[in-house]
Structure formats: C-alpha cells, structure tokens
Design a protein around this motif. Structure first.
Motif: not given
Length: 238
Positions: A54-67
């Motif tokens: 379930t991993g993902s790399l995300l550009v310019d996303h806010p920090k979330g509970p699963h970061t």
DNA sequence: CTTAATGTTCCCCA
DNA sequence: TTGGGGAACATTAA
C-alpha cells in the motif's frame, strides 16, 4: 530531476533502518524502476523505495496519518505514505542487486529454460522476485490467464512452447498495465495522486463467479502460495 | 463481535 | 540451494 534534498525525516522507525540525515544534500539525478521498486539515483548511491502492498510516493501532498517519510527539496516535497507499513526505504551505496532478470530484458527462450529448471507451482515462481523481477499477484494471474496456464501447473512439466508463451503474456500484460498507469483496485495512485485504469481490463483478478471473457465459464478463486489466485478452469487446464 | 480479504517479502524450517 | 509456511501491519467488508 536535479532536485537537491534539503531535509529528510522518517516518521516511523519501521520505514527504514537508515538515518534520514544521510539524505541531506543528495541530488536526485534520475528516477528508475527496478522490478517493483523505485530507485532515486544520486551522484553516488541512491534511495531504494519498496512500496509493499500500500505504499505510495506523492509529490506535494500534505502530511497525513499514513505518511511514513518526507523529503523536502527546494520548493517540492515528496511523501512516502504507506497504510500497512510493508514498504520501506533503503539508502544504497551501490547498484541494487539480488533480483532476477527484468521480464523486458530476458528473452523468451532463456525465460523458458530457467522456468523449466525449477520444480514448483508456476504462480509461486512468478511471484518470486529472485526468479523474475516485477510481477506481482495481479499480473501473475492476468498473464497466466492470457497464456492459458493453470496457476498450480508444475514448472518442470511445462513444455518450452508454453513457457515461451507465458513470457510473451507477461510482457503484454505489463506493457498494457504501464500504458494504463497501473491497477487501482483500492489504494494505488501515482506520484500525482491519480489512479490507474488497468483494473477495468482485468480478466480474472478478483472476478471469481463472473463469466470468463473467452468461454463464459465462471472464474474461480483458489489460494496458491498463500495468495488469492484467480483463473478460468476451462481456459487454464491443469 | 469475529473472520477473511487486500497490490509484499522477509525469516525460518526441512 | 530449493521449496513452502507464517508473520509483520492497517483497513474494510461480510
């Protein structure tokens, strides 16, 4: 490309055995696929990203509970988000090693020979990254369907022509899946947060009970190598 | 409530 | 070396 890491943080201990400070000052020169993994290439060494389930790399996303980790560049941030935490980050000082050949690089004849040299269930072997890199549960099922091979078939007993056909099917399925930007069954998104669409073209994966696209026989689900395994009992005879 | 399911792979045993 | 089983985790659906 060419972005310098200004700072890095690992939110959970589980995400990496390495120290995030060791990433500071590194410049990303290239981003490459290595099997199922993503490799950020520095001038020397790199960062190997294993997405797990379930991993993902995300550009310019806010920090979330699963970061689980965050890299800050000059004006850009890169998150590593991962719900189940099977993914990880590894700082490398040399080229990654230890995986089998990429399906796009090995030829059908060599693939067939290597496959026939082993004695196990074909589905299990396809999932073995030290045998072949880059095929996971979805694409194993989809490729076996296209090749008309039962997932529990013993590799040693597959004739060369059928093994070569399997290689062709793997390359086809991966090519199509990449063109459609992946299979978003539940969570998968790309670095921009967008879903893929290959799931609309799945023929067997999670289609149990539904009619086979070729012969209308209901698709079956069994467990092979402890993974949900989907196939057409008529098109994929033992 | 419990159980099973989910895109992975690492570790241990024979 | 090869082959096979279970665990690590979070969430949702049945």
């Amino acid at each position: 490309m060419g972005h310098r890491i200004e700072s890095a943080s690992f939110v959970t201990a589980r995400v990496s055995k390495d120290r995030p400070e060791d990433l500071t000052g590194k410049t990303v020169r290239d981003v490459r696929r290595h099997g199922k993994r993503v490799l950020l290439v520095f001038d020397e060494g790199g960062l190997l990203v294993k997405l797990g389930m379930t991993g993902s790399l995300l550009v310019d996303h806010p920090k979330g509970p699963h970061t689980r980790a965050r890299l800050e560049f000059d004006g850009v941030t890169l998150n590593f988000d991962d719900i189940r935490q099977f993914g990880s980050l590894q700082i490398l000082t040399a080229e990654p090693a230890g995986l089998g050949p990429d399906p796009f690089e090995i030829d059908a004849g060599e693939f067939a020979a290597r496959l026939r040299a082993r004695d196990t269930q074909v589905k299990r072997l396809l999932l073995d990254q030290s045998f072949l890199r880059g095929v996971g549960n979805i694409y194993a099922d989809e490729a076996l369907f296209r090749a008309g091979i039962h997932p529990l078939a013993r590799t040693r007993r597959l004739h060369t022509e059928r093994a070569r056909h399997l290689h062709t099917a793997i390359v086809e399925v991966l090519t199509l899946a990449i063109e459609h930007r992946g299979s978003s069954v539940s969570d998968y998104v790309d670095a921009a947060g967008k879903s893929g669409s290959f799931q609309t073209l799945h023929r067997v994966y999670r289609k149990q009970g539904q009619p086979c696209a070729i012969c209308q026989t209901p698709i079956r689900r069994i467990v092979a190598a402890q993974r949900g395994t989907h196939f057409c009992p008529r098109c994929q005879r033992r």
